[in-house]
Design a protein around this motif. Structure first.
Motif, short mmCIF file in Angstrom:
data_model
loop_
_atom_site.label_atom_id
_atom_site.label_comp_id
_atom_site.label_asym_id
_atom_site.label_seq_id
_atom_site.Cartn_x
_atom_site.Cartn_y
_atom_site.Cartn_z
N MET A 37 40.38 6.84 -12.61
CA MET A 37 39.94 5.48 -12.93
C MET A 37 38.49 5.25 -12.52
O MET A 37 37.95 5.93 -11.64
N ARG A 38 37.86 4.27 -13.15
CA ARG A 38 36.55 3.81 -12.71
C ARG A 38 36.77 2.75 -11.63
O ARG A 38 37.72 1.97 -11.71
N SER A 39 35.91 2.74 -10.65
CA SER A 39 36.10 1.80 -9.53
C SER A 39 34.78 1.20 -9.09
O SER A 39 33.71 1.59 -9.56
N GLY A 40 34.85 0.26 -8.17
CA GLY A 40 33.65 -0.37 -7.64
C GLY A 40 32.83 -1.08 -8.70
O GLY A 40 33.38 -1.78 -9.57
N ASP A 41 31.51 -0.89 -8.66
CA ASP A 41 30.61 -1.57 -9.60
C ASP A 41 30.77 -1.07 -11.03
O ASP A 41 30.23 -1.68 -11.96
N ALA A 42 31.48 0.05 -11.21
CA ALA A 42 31.65 0.59 -12.57
C ALA A 42 32.70 -0.19 -13.36
O ALA A 42 32.82 -0.01 -14.57
N VAL A 43 33.44 -1.06 -12.67
CA VAL A 43 34.48 -1.85 -13.34
C VAL A 43 33.89 -3.16 -13.85
O VAL A 43 33.39 -3.96 -13.06
N PRO A 44 33.93 -3.41 -15.15
CA PRO A 44 33.39 -4.66 -15.69
C PRO A 44 34.28 -5.84 -15.32
O PRO A 44 35.49 -5.80 -15.54
N ARG A 45 33.66 -6.88 -14.75
CA ARG A 45 34.44 -8.06 -14.38
C ARG A 45 33.53 -9.29 -14.37
O ARG A 45 32.35 -9.19 -14.03
N VAL A 46 34.08 -10.42 -14.76
CA VAL A 46 33.35 -11.68 -14.76
C VAL A 46 34.29 -12.79 -14.29
O VAL A 46 35.52 -12.63 -14.36
N ALA A 47 33.71 -13.89 -13.84
CA ALA A 47 34.49 -15.06 -13.46
C ALA A 47 34.87 -15.84 -14.72
O ALA A 47 34.17 -15.76 -15.74
N PRO A 48 35.94 -16.60 -14.69
CA PRO A 48 36.39 -17.30 -15.90
C PRO A 48 35.42 -18.36 -16.41
O PRO A 48 35.44 -18.70 -17.60
N GLU A 49 34.54 -18.87 -15.54
CA GLU A 49 33.65 -19.94 -15.97
C GLU A 49 32.34 -19.45 -16.59
O GLU A 49 31.54 -20.26 -17.06
N VAL A 50 32.09 -18.13 -16.61
CA VAL A 50 30.83 -17.64 -17.16
C VAL A 50 30.82 -17.77 -18.68
O VAL A 50 31.88 -17.86 -19.32
N SER A 51 29.63 -17.77 -19.23
CA SER A 51 29.50 -17.88 -20.68
C SER A 51 29.90 -16.59 -21.36
O SER A 51 29.90 -15.51 -20.74
N LEU A 52 30.22 -16.71 -22.65
CA LEU A 52 30.55 -15.52 -23.43
C LEU A 52 29.37 -14.57 -23.47
O LEU A 52 29.55 -13.35 -23.40
N ASN A 53 28.16 -15.11 -23.56
CA ASN A 53 26.96 -14.26 -23.60
C ASN A 53 26.85 -13.42 -22.33
O ASN A 53 26.52 -12.23 -22.38
N ALA A 54 27.13 -14.02 -21.18
CA ALA A 54 27.08 -13.28 -19.92
C ALA A 54 28.16 -12.20 -19.88
O ALA A 54 27.95 -11.09 -19.38
N ALA A 55 29.31 -12.52 -20.41
CA ALA A 55 30.39 -11.54 -20.46
C ALA A 55 30.02 -10.37 -21.36
O ALA A 55 30.33 -9.21 -21.06
N LEU A 56 29.33 -10.66 -22.47
CA LEU A 56 28.91 -9.59 -23.38
C LEU A 56 27.91 -8.67 -22.72
O LEU A 56 27.91 -7.45 -22.94
N LEU A 57 27.03 -9.24 -21.88
CA LEU A 57 26.08 -8.40 -21.14
C LEU A 57 26.83 -7.48 -20.17
O LEU A 57 26.47 -6.31 -20.02
N GLU A 58 27.87 -7.99 -19.52
CA GLU A 58 28.68 -7.18 -18.61
C GLU A 58 29.36 -6.04 -19.37
O GLU A 58 29.40 -4.89 -18.91
N ILE A 59 29.89 -6.34 -20.53
CA ILE A 59 30.53 -5.32 -21.37
C ILE A 59 29.52 -4.24 -21.74
O ILE A 59 29.80 -3.03 -21.66
N SER A 60 28.33 -4.66 -22.13
CA SER A 60 27.29 -3.72 -22.55
C SER A 60 26.84 -2.84 -21.39
O SER A 60 26.68 -1.62 -21.55
#
Length: 341
Positions: free
Chosen positions: A222-245
């Motif tokens: 598995m990937r762990s630590g900072d390699a795991v993409p995660r965001v808080a529920p209140e963040v914008s979709l744009n911020a989430a897309l940056l995390e995915i990228s």
């Protein structure tokens, strides 16, 4: 300048010779098949010697030492290797070397399998009395019930064949095949009696495909630590897309303040949204995530993660600990690289 012509490496092989070769192959295979089938009938109708041999080997507190000379030696090596890989500790000892020091490998707690088609192999007969004197049990595999080895043994397994596949009836062919098959039968019977399972086989074959499937855990890949993409529920979709990228997993987990995943958003979700939504700037990730994401524990087998992905037709899987906290993530490519798939 003279030119020399090399002679052909072999004579021309005409149609008649090809037909003869094919017929010889068919005859060889039939003779060897008949030899094995005869063993099957013999094991069924014998005096219980096969079961006695299995019981003797099963009760051995040491190792099963297998020995033989010449072609029988090659068969002995294979039988020993099969025993060792299926739960019966075993080693091969060359009988000639045994007479010059290697007999020290054998202890009173061991069982000794002596293989000789004639039952009169001098190198084996030289060491068998010593083996018996030290207290090790002897199983003989010969083609002659009245041979010296057979008479010295605690249990004799008759591997006699009607004839060798060799046209001269000289080269060990059917006899070695029959002995090998009977050795396999011993190994399989012992495997079953010991309750040997796939997991046990994997432990003795860690480099093989089965070993990887049964010994690799989720935490290993598995990937762990900072390699795991995660965001808080209140963040914008744009911020989430940056995390995915940035994290390159084609998804992000949505976690609560304690770190427990409450949702997931994937590239697939984004592609479906593009068809309906033009402006992403005002969308909050909590409004478009998939709630109740699939997860697996870090101590579960990686193959279980594969099964879960296949069952739910997903390419990513979150990894959570016993308290439900996000500790890792898996992509189908991680499992492929680890050769679990």
């Amino acid at each position: 300048m003279s030119v020399t012509h090399e002679k052909p490496l072999s004579k021309s092989f005409d149609t008649a010779q090809a037909a003869r070769a094919t017929e010889m192959a068919r005859e060889t295979l039939q003779i060897e098949a008949d030899a094995i089938l005869a063993l099957k009938d013999r094991v069924t109708a014998d005096d219980g010697s096969f079961a006695q041999a299995v019981g003797l080997l099963l009760g051995c507190s040491g190792r099963v030492v297998v020995s033989g000379m010449g072609k029988s030696g090659h068969i002995a090596r294979k039988i020993s290797a099969t025993l060792a890989s299926t739960g019966t500790p075993s080693l091969f000892v060359h009988p000639a070397e045994a007479a010059h020091g290697d007999l020290g490998m054998v202890t009173e707690n061991d069982a000794f399998i002596a293989i000789s088609n004639s039952g009169e192999t001098a190198e084996l007969l030289a060491i068998v009395p010593i083996i018996k004197r030290m207290g090790a049990k002897l199983v003989a595999m010969t083609g002659n019930d009245a041979s010296s080895l057979a008479l010295l043994s605690n249990v004799h397994l008759n591997t006699a064949v009607a004839k060798e596949a060799c046209p001269l009836n000289l080269a060990p062919t059917a006899s070695t095949t029959a002995t090998l098959a009977l050795g396999d039968a011993l190994a399989v019977a012992l495997l079953d009696a010991r309750g040997f399972r796939e997991e046990d086989f994997a432990r003795s074959h860690p480099g093989g495909a089965l070993g990887r499937r049964l010994l690799t855990h989720v935490r290993d890949v598995m990937r762990s630590g900072d390699a795991v993409p995660r965001v808080a529920p209140e963040v914008s979709l744009n911020a989430a897309l940056l995390e995915i990228s940035h994290k390159g997993m084609a998804m992000t987990a949505v976690v609560d303040p304690e770190g427990r995943p409450i949702g997931v958003f994937t590239d697939g979700d984004l592609r479906r949204m593009i068809e309906q939504v033009q402006d992403f700037s005002k969308i909050v990730i909590a409004d478009v995530m998939h709630p109740g994401p699939r997860s697996i524990g870090p101590d579960q087998l990686a193959v279980e993660a594969v099964e879960m992905m296949e069952q739910h037709r997903i390419n990513q899987l979150l990894v959570t600990d016993g308290d439900g906290i996000l500790v890792g993530a898996l992509h189908i490519h991680d499992l492929t690289r680890a050769k679990v798939i």
